[in-house]
Write a protein that holds these residues in place. Structure first.
Motif, PDB file in Angstrom:
ATOM      1  N   ARG A 390       0.627  -1.303   0.024  1.00  0.00           N
ATOM      2  CA  ARG A 390      -0.238  -0.002  -0.031  1.00  0.00           C
ATOM      3  C   ARG A 390       0.879   1.295   0.014  1.00  0.00           C
ATOM      4  O   ARG A 390       0.707   2.346   0.948  1.00  0.00           O
ATOM      5  N   GLY A 415      -0.593  -4.647  -5.738  1.00  0.00           N
ATOM      6  CA  GLY A 415      -1.347  -4.567  -4.305  1.00  0.00           C
ATOM      7  C   GLY A 415      -0.629  -3.147  -3.762  1.00  0.00           C
ATOM      8  O   GLY A 415      -0.420  -2.991  -2.540  1.00  0.00           O
ATOM      9  N   ASN A 416      -0.550  -2.073  -4.527  1.00  0.00           N
ATOM     10  CA  ASN A 416       0.091  -0.861  -3.996  1.00  0.00           C
ATOM     11  C   ASN A 416      -0.580   0.486  -4.194  1.00  0.00           C
ATOM     12  O   ASN A 416      -0.285   1.598  -3.929  1.00  0.00           O
ATOM     13  N   SER A 417      -1.871   0.282  -4.723  1.00  0.00           N
ATOM     14  CA  SER A 417      -2.726   1.320  -5.140  1.00  0.00           C
ATOM     15  C   SER A 417      -2.065   2.461  -5.659  1.00  0.00           C
ATOM     16  O   SER A 417      -2.141   3.696  -5.157  1.00  0.00           O
ATOM     17  N   ARG A 443      -3.381  -5.403  -9.038  1.00  0.00           N
ATOM     18  CA  ARG A 443      -4.140  -4.684  -7.947  1.00  0.00           C
ATOM     19  C   ARG A 443      -3.462  -3.249  -7.583  1.00  0.00           C
ATOM     20  O   ARG A 443      -3.190  -3.126  -6.687  1.00  0.00           O
ATOM     21  N   ASN A 444      -3.377  -2.506  -8.614  1.00  0.00           N
ATOM     22  CA  ASN A 444      -2.891  -1.111  -8.436  1.00  0.00           C
ATOM     23  C   ASN A 444      -3.948   0.197  -9.007  1.00  0.00           C
ATOM     24  O   ASN A 444      -3.631   1.101  -8.864  1.00  0.00           O
ATOM     25  N   ASN A 445      -5.177  -0.481  -8.767  1.00  0.00           N
ATOM     26  CA  ASN A 445      -6.309   0.672  -9.193  1.00  0.00           C
ATOM     27  C   ASN A 445      -5.995   1.389 -10.380  1.00  0.00           C
ATOM     28  O   ASN A 445      -5.955   2.478 -10.473  1.00  0.00           O
TER      29      ASN A 445
HETATM   30  C1  LIG Z   1      -8.997  -1.763  -9.241  1.00  0.00           C
HETATM   31  C2  LIG Z   1      -8.161  -2.266  -8.515  1.00  0.00           C
HETATM   32  O1  LIG Z   1      -7.158  -3.055  -8.954  1.00  0.00           O
HETATM   33  N1  LIG Z   1      -7.998  -2.087  -7.413  1.00  0.00           N
HETATM   34  C3  LIG Z   1      -7.317  -2.672  -6.483  1.00  0.00           C
HETATM   35  C4  LIG Z   1      -6.170  -1.823  -6.130  1.00  0.00           C
HETATM   36  O2  LIG Z   1      -5.109  -2.296  -5.149  1.00  0.00           O
HETATM   37  C5  LIG Z   1      -5.795  -2.144  -3.918  1.00  0.00           C
HETATM   38  C6  LIG Z   1      -4.710  -2.666  -2.821  1.00  0.00           C
HETATM   39  O3  LIG Z   1      -3.392  -1.922  -2.830  1.00  0.00           O
HETATM   40  C7  LIG Z   1      -6.993  -3.091  -3.943  1.00  0.00           C
HETATM   41  O4  LIG Z   1      -7.541  -2.955  -2.706  1.00  0.00           O
HETATM   42  C8  LIG Z   1      -7.942  -2.699  -4.995  1.00  0.00           C
HETATM   43  O5  LIG Z   1      -9.019  -3.607  -4.889  1.00  0.00           O
END
Ligand SMILES: CC(=O)N[C@H]1CO[C@H](CO)[C@@H](O)[C@@H]1O
Ligand SMILES: *[C@@H]1O[C@H](CO)[C@@H](O)[C@H](O)[C@H]1NC(C)=O
Ligand SMILES: *[C@@H]1O[C@H](CO)[C@@H](O)[C@H](O)[C@H]1NC(C)=O
Ligand SMILES: *[C@@H]1O[C@H](CO)[C@@H](O)[C@H](O)[C@H]1NC(C)=O
Ligand SMILES: *[C@@H]1O[C@H](CO)[C@@H](O)[C@H](O)[C@H]1NC(C)=O
Ligand SMILES: *[C@@H]1O[C@H](CO)[C@@H](O)[C@H](O)[C@H]1NC(C)=O
Ligand SMILES: *[C@@H]1O[C@H](CO)[C@@H](O)[C@H](O)[C@H]1NC(C)=O
Length: 460
Positions: A390, A415-417, A443-445
């Motif tokens: 994160r 997973g680092n947004s 998972r990086n939004n």
């Molecule tokens: C759209 C997407 O991939 N969202 C993810 C981005 O990463 C965070 C964790 O760092 C996830 O919680 C989201 O679902």
């Protein structure tokens, strides 16, 4: 059931008959020595003679089928032809020397026990594998018997097999009975080997402190106390150990002063050690039970963990892979990261889920230290994982640094947004010629716009 033909034998006298019977008795008692199947009194003549026939036959797959049939016969259970067929046909034709108990998980425990018992004197199979199958006590007894007899078994994997805490001690006893044991790989992961982290010194620790020739040791998720383990490892496992997985175990803060030197000594004596997984060490339950203590010891312990790594690491010259993810290192990374700098052999570092740092100035400092690490001229690191940390927009400083980095070939930033802005920075880094070959960015939004930037960069 083994041999349906009848044989006629004529003896000149009752004495001759007794002589033959006692000879066969002697031969069989040597073969089935110490097993639950052994008996000093073989009185069933028909069994004796069918066994006599099987013993003299040519042995396929190290004689597995014949031994198995004889043991079934002796124990009065029906011999499963599928077992013999699988071994003689499938295993043999594929030259497969790993016996997978899951192939026969549909059979009863008693059948499995006889199957395992058949491996004790077998020369074909070198590996015994079982995962996610609870082994009953009669099966584990036979595993131990096989360990005490076999001179061919090299790898034993009993993952999540419901082993009890007395297993390592029994295994130790079994091994000490067997001077020709050749087990070099042991995976006991996900068995509760230490009664809820009480760190009993009697079982696992006794086993590991006996001199052994282990090369691969996986004790992940076994509730063992890692700090108590090193003394034992130091005594028994220094010479050959190359792979050590201790993830998901307890790290007690008690007696840390006493165990720290052992830690250091082990890591500086284990010359062959190349892979170490120390991720997700959990606290002992007695600490968790008391909320007050929990807070205090968490702080102490985590800094202690970092100082352990920091102190021991420069001395260790052979470790190539180190996983310290999910250890709550947080701000301690600041003092820890320089320990990895210019390390000659460290190639793969996993350290995600350690960045729960509230103070953003400290987080920036930590990330700056990371940037320095990967931009060093003598940097030997080839892969770095910072997954699920994160880092958000703060992580972009690291992404930028990837552009000019000349050592990393692989980076995991999932997973680092990091959002689209992170993706944009990544696309810039990728446009500069780099050594990177693999980037993980799940998972990086990141939206389609962000990925479009990355795609354009890759085209260039
Ligand atoms: C759209 C997407 O991939 N969202 C993810 C981005 O990463 C965070 C964790 O760092 C996830 O919680 C989201 O679902
Ligand atoms: C067989 O078992 C006996 C009793 O347990 C033991 O004393 C003996 O050493 C064993 N023999 C072999 C060949 O393993
Ligand atoms: C041991 O088992 C674990 C858990 O299933 C597995 O991930 C690991 O690769 C195994 N270790 C070895 C050395 O084979
Ligand atoms: C170590 O143990 C963990 C947990 O059982 C497992 O996920 C991992 O695959 C194991 N192997 C290595 C190489 O670390
Ligand atoms: C170390 O163990 C963890 C489980 O705790 C696992 O997720 C990770 O993949 C392992 N690390 C390596 C380098 O195999
Ligand atoms: C990038 O690297 C490749 C392969 O190493 C090389 O062929 C190419 O000339 C480099 N391009 C630039 C612009 O440096
Ligand atoms: C995802 O990104 C959008 C903007 O691109 C932002 O509004 C949103 O808060 C982000 N969500 C998370 C969970 O980071």
């Amino acid at each position: 059931d083994t041999d349906k033909t009848s044989h006629s034998l004529r003896f000149e006298s009752r004495d001759h008959l007794s002589h033959v019977v006692s000879h066969i008795n002697f031969a069989l008692s040597r073969i089935f020595n110490n097993s639950i199947f052994a008996s000093s009194c073989f009185s069933d003549f028909s069994f004796l003679f069918s066994s006599f026939v099987f013993l003299s036959r040519l042995r396929l797959s190290g004689g597995f089928s014949e031994t198995y049939a004889a043991l079934c016969d002796y124990n009065g259970i029906s011999c499963k032809e599928e077992v013999q067929w699988d071994v003689d046909t499938i295993y043999h034709s594929q030259d497969n020397r790993e016996f997978n108990l899951l192939d026969f998980s549909h059979l009863e425990s008693r059948d499995l026990a006889v199957i395992v018992a058949s491996m004790a004197y077998n020369t074909w199979f070198t590996k015994l594998y079982c995962k996610d199958l609870r082994l009953g006590s009669e099966v584990t007894e036979q595993v131990l018997h096989t360990v005490s007899k076999s001179s061919c078994l090299e790898e034993l994997t009993l993952e999540n097999a419901g082993l009890k805490s007395d297993f390592p001690q029994k295994m130790s006893a079994a091994l000490s009975e067997n001077p020709s044991a050749v087990i070099h790989s042991l995976n006991l992961s996900h068995n509760s080997l230490d009664n809820q982290g009480t760190c009993s010194r009697r079982n696992l620790y006794v086993f590991l402190s006996q001199p052994n020739c282990l090369v691969h040791l996986d004790l992940s998720g076994t509730d063992c106390c890692v700090d108590s383990l090193y003394g034992a490892l130091l005594r028994g496992c220094c010479a050959d150990l190359s792979f050590l997985n201790l993830s998901k175990n307890a790290f007690s803060h008690r007696k840390l002063k006493d165990t720290l030197p052992l830690f250091r000594q082990f890591f500086s004596s284990a010359f062959s050690l190349t892979h170490v997984n120390l991720s997700s060490m959990k606290l002992p339950p007695d600490v968790l039970r008391s909320a007050d203590l929990f807070l205090i010891s968490t702080v102490a312990l985590r800094s202690a963990g970092a100082s352990v790594i920091q102190e021991l690491f420069p001395r260790v010259s052979s470790i190539a892979t180190l996983d310290i993810s999910d250890n709550g290192l947080d701000a301690d990374l600041l003092t820890l990261l320089p320990a990895f700098s210019r390390h000659p052999s460290l190639k793969h570092l996993h350290m995600g889920r350690n960045f729960n740092i509230k103070n953003s100035r400290v987080l920036d400092d930590v990330l700056q230290k990371l940037v320095q690490l990967i931009q060093e001229e003598e940097c030997a690191l080839q892969s770095l994982s910072l997954s699920d940390s994160r880092l958000r927009s703060r992580g972009t400083v690291l992404v930028n640094a990837l552009g000019s980095n000349t050592c990393l070939r692989k980076v995991d930033l999932s997973g680092n947004s990091m959002d689209d802005i992170g993706a944009k920075m990544l696309s810039k880094a990728l446009q500069i010629n780099t050594t990177l070959r693999s980037v993980t960015w799940d998972r990086n939004n990141t939206s389609a716009a962000g990925f479009l930037d990355v795609a354009r960069a890759l085209e260039q």
